[in-house]
Design an enzyme around this catalytic site. Structure first.
Site, mmCIF file in Angstrom:
data_model
loop_
_atom_site.group_PDB
_atom_site.id
_atom_site.type_symbol
_atom_site.label_atom_id
_atom_site.label_comp_id
_atom_site.label_asym_id
_atom_site.label_seq_id
_atom_site.Cartn_x
_atom_site.Cartn_y
_atom_site.Cartn_z
ATOM 1 N N LYS A 1 0.803 -1.226 0.000
ATOM 2 C CA LYS A 1 0.000 0.000 0.000
ATOM 3 C C LYS A 1 0.839 1.281 0.000
ATOM 4 O O LYS A 1 0.416 2.283 -0.572
ATOM 5 C CB LYS A 1 -0.920 0.019 1.219
ATOM 6 C CG LYS A 1 -1.985 -1.071 1.173
ATOM 7 C CD LYS A 1 -2.838 -0.993 2.403
ATOM 8 C CE LYS A 1 -3.854 -2.100 2.426
ATOM 9 N NZ LYS A 1 -4.733 -2.001 3.595
ATOM 10 N N TYR B 1 -10.070 -10.106 9.184
ATOM 11 C CA TYR B 1 -11.302 -10.779 8.767
ATOM 12 C C TYR B 1 -11.077 -12.253 8.413
ATOM 13 O O TYR B 1 -12.001 -12.951 8.032
ATOM 14 C CB TYR B 1 -11.952 -10.048 7.582
ATOM 15 C CG TYR B 1 -11.040 -9.890 6.391
ATOM 16 C CD1 TYR B 1 -10.931 -10.877 5.425
ATOM 17 C CD2 TYR B 1 -10.266 -8.747 6.239
ATOM 18 C CE1 TYR B 1 -10.086 -10.742 4.345
ATOM 19 C CE2 TYR B 1 -9.411 -8.588 5.166
ATOM 20 C CZ TYR B 1 -9.331 -9.594 4.223
ATOM 21 O OH TYR B 1 -8.475 -9.458 3.156
ATOM 22 N N GLY C 1 -0.564 -0.111 7.439
ATOM 23 C CA GLY C 1 -1.494 0.516 6.503
ATOM 24 C C GLY C 1 -2.894 0.682 7.073
ATOM 25 O O GLY C 1 -3.444 1.792 7.049
ATOM 26 N N GLY D 1 -13.508 -7.810 11.405
ATOM 27 C CA GLY D 1 -13.061 -7.010 10.267
ATOM 28 C C GLY D 1 -13.826 -7.242 8.973
ATOM 29 O O GLY D 1 -13.602 -6.532 7.991
ATOM 30 N N ASN E 1 2.199 0.353 19.373
ATOM 31 C CA ASN E 1 2.818 -0.527 18.377
ATOM 32 C C ASN E 1 4.072 -1.138 18.968
ATOM 33 O O ASN E 1 4.758 -0.507 19.780
ATOM 34 C CB ASN E 1 3.174 0.230 17.096
ATOM 35 C CG ASN E 1 3.282 -0.706 15.902
ATOM 36 O OD1 ASN E 1 2.264 -1.110 15.340
ATOM 37 N ND2 ASN E 1 4.492 -1.103 15.524
HETATM 38 P P1 NAD Z 1 0.949 -3.861 7.774
HETATM 39 O O1 NAD Z 1 1.929 -4.902 7.410
HETATM 40 O O2 NAD Z 1 0.986 -2.538 7.106
HETATM 41 O O3 NAD Z 1 1.063 -3.601 9.358
HETATM 42 C C1 NAD Z 1 1.194 -4.677 10.246
HETATM 43 C C2 NAD Z 1 1.016 -4.148 11.661
HETATM 44 O O4 NAD Z 1 0.980 -5.295 12.532
HETATM 45 C C3 NAD Z 1 2.174 -3.269 12.162
HETATM 46 O O5 NAD Z 1 1.667 -2.289 13.044
HETATM 47 C C4 NAD Z 1 3.054 -4.266 12.943
HETATM 48 O O6 NAD Z 1 3.827 -3.636 13.947
HETATM 49 C C5 NAD Z 1 1.977 -5.150 13.540
HETATM 50 N N1 NAD Z 1 2.432 -6.501 13.879
HETATM 51 C C6 NAD Z 1 2.776 -7.501 13.023
HETATM 52 N N2 NAD Z 1 3.124 -8.608 13.718
HETATM 53 C C7 NAD Z 1 2.987 -8.286 15.024
HETATM 54 C C8 NAD Z 1 3.195 -9.004 16.233
HETATM 55 N N3 NAD Z 1 3.602 -10.277 16.219
HETATM 56 N N4 NAD Z 1 2.965 -8.361 17.398
HETATM 57 C C9 NAD Z 1 2.541 -7.085 17.428
HETATM 58 N N5 NAD Z 1 2.310 -6.355 16.331
HETATM 59 C C10 NAD Z 1 2.544 -6.945 15.131
HETATM 60 O O7 NAD Z 1 -0.499 -4.532 7.617
HETATM 61 P P2 NAD Z 1 -1.934 -3.843 7.356
HETATM 62 O O8 NAD Z 1 -2.200 -3.733 5.926
HETATM 63 O O9 NAD Z 1 -2.028 -2.642 8.222
HETATM 64 O O10 NAD Z 1 -2.901 -4.979 7.901
HETATM 65 C C11 NAD Z 1 -3.027 -5.247 9.281
HETATM 66 C C12 NAD Z 1 -4.225 -6.170 9.499
HETATM 67 O O11 NAD Z 1 -5.429 -5.488 9.085
HETATM 68 C C13 NAD Z 1 -4.150 -7.447 8.661
HETATM 69 O O12 NAD Z 1 -4.553 -8.521 9.455
HETATM 70 C C14 NAD Z 1 -5.142 -7.233 7.531
HETATM 71 O O13 NAD Z 1 -5.764 -8.412 7.114
HETATM 72 C C15 NAD Z 1 -6.153 -6.324 8.191
HETATM 73 N N6 NAD Z 1 -6.852 -5.476 7.226
HETATM 74 C C16 NAD Z 1 -8.187 -5.610 7.142
HETATM 75 C C17 NAD Z 1 -8.890 -4.841 6.258
HETATM 76 C C18 NAD Z 1 -10.375 -4.997 6.191
HETATM 77 O O14 NAD Z 1 -10.981 -4.462 5.269
HETATM 78 N N7 NAD Z 1 -10.984 -5.670 7.137
HETATM 79 C C19 NAD Z 1 -8.225 -3.924 5.443
HETATM 80 C C20 NAD Z 1 -6.841 -3.822 5.552
HETATM 81 C C21 NAD Z 1 -6.157 -4.611 6.445
#
Ligand code: NAD
Length: 292
Positions: A73, A236, A136, A258, A157
């Protein structure tokens, strides 16, 4: 489906990795078919280093638009020709449209998340939020919640490469939305996390924890889940994360997964793709039928 595809079919696609679990192709293809649109939606497994070539191909093959998921993203926002204001603040985009060969990027994760809360009877205005995450999804939610008038946003975080991004978000929000109290703290500071959760109205997990292969894990100790707390997750897959299961068991005021966020940000994306409202109810009925 195969009867719909011909030499004129316009292609849209999701880019990121992993994408195999995504519900987006099924959702958009159902809606295109429902609305009689000659469009098809696919998912392509690409990583950050592939993105430049991917977007050249998008232009070469004249894709109509599509979406970006993690980890693409942020790099996507750098590679767009034009960005929405929200995308500029966040430095990311999750949706794009091809306007005569120019790619226009926007971010609808935050709006979709807040719409999903609203559909579940929860308003963000004036509320104190704890948001776990700085990636993201988290950044989009933090920025949108601030724009929508949340009173306080406490970001937690872990001490990883995303932490500096949270510090950047706090700086930007202090400038753009000075009335909102924003802070960032390391997740490892468990006393501060407990204090913030005890004092907040809405707890949001926007990390990948809870998602496969981290399903079964939660960052929140069950002792912090009280009856007047609203708990929401961005994850989700699985539909109910460990956090949501724990919140349900603790009798929290709401435990919102989600899936609805995905649906509502999808509906906003659909409007951007085709210029009309997504047939949300029909899609939900289709989903319910498929689940039988
Ligand atoms: P990203 O990779 O940009 O960010 C990941 C985040 O998770 C960071 O803040 C990281 O520090 C944290 N993280 C990862 N492993 C960790 C751990 N073991 N302990 C603590 N923190 C940890 O990912 P993203 O795009 O922000 O997505 C995050 C979640 O949101 C995903 O599960 C994704 O499926 C979900 N999401 C859902 C929707 C929706 O429409 N429901 C949309 C986007 C993302």
């Amino acid at each position: 489906m195969e009867k719909r595809i011909d030499g004129h079919t316009g292609l849209l696609a999701l880019f990121g990795t992993p994408v195999g679990h995504s519900g987006s192709p099924a959702m958009y293809n159902f809606c295109f078919q429902h609305d009689g649109l000659n469009l098809a939606y696919m998912a392509f497994d690409v990583d950050i280093p592939d993105m430049e070539q991917t977007l050249s191909t998008v232009k070469l093959w004249n894709l109509r638009g599509g979406n970006f998921t993690m980890p693409c993203k942020n790099i996507a926002a750098e590679l767009m020709d034009e960005l929405s204001d929200a995308s500029k603040i966040i430095g990311a985009c999750n949706v794009f449209v091809n306007k005569d060969g120019k790619l226009y990027g926007d971010v609808t994760d935050g709006k979709g998340f807040i719409k999903n809360l609203s559909v579940n009877g929860i308003e963000i205005k004036g509320k104190k939020l704890v948001v776990l995450g700085a990636g993201g999804a988290a950044t989009a939610i933090e920025v949108q919640a601030a724009l929508d008038g949340a009173a306080e946003i406490a970001i937690f975080n872990r001490d990883d490469e995303f932490y500096a991004r949270a510090e950047g978000t706090v700086e930007k929000l202090k400038k753009e939305t000075p009335d909102v109290k924003v802070s960032v703290t390391k997740l490892e500071e468990s006393d501060k996390l407990a204090e913030a959760v005890n004092n907040c109205d809405i707890l949001i997990n926007a990390t990948s924890v809870g998602m496969k292969p981290m399903d079964g894990q939660s960052l929140i100790d069950t002792s912090l889940l009280r009856k007047d707390l609203v708990v929401a997750d961005t994850v989700y897959n699985p539909e109910k994360t460990q956090l949501i299961l724990d919140a349900e068991e603790a009798g929290c005021a709401a435990a919102i997964g989600g899936k609805g966020m995905l649906l509502w940000q999808g509906a906003l994306n659909y409007e951007l793709f085709v210029g009309k409202e997504m047939p949300v109810e029909e899609y939900q009925a289709f989903q319910a039928e498929q689940a039988k």
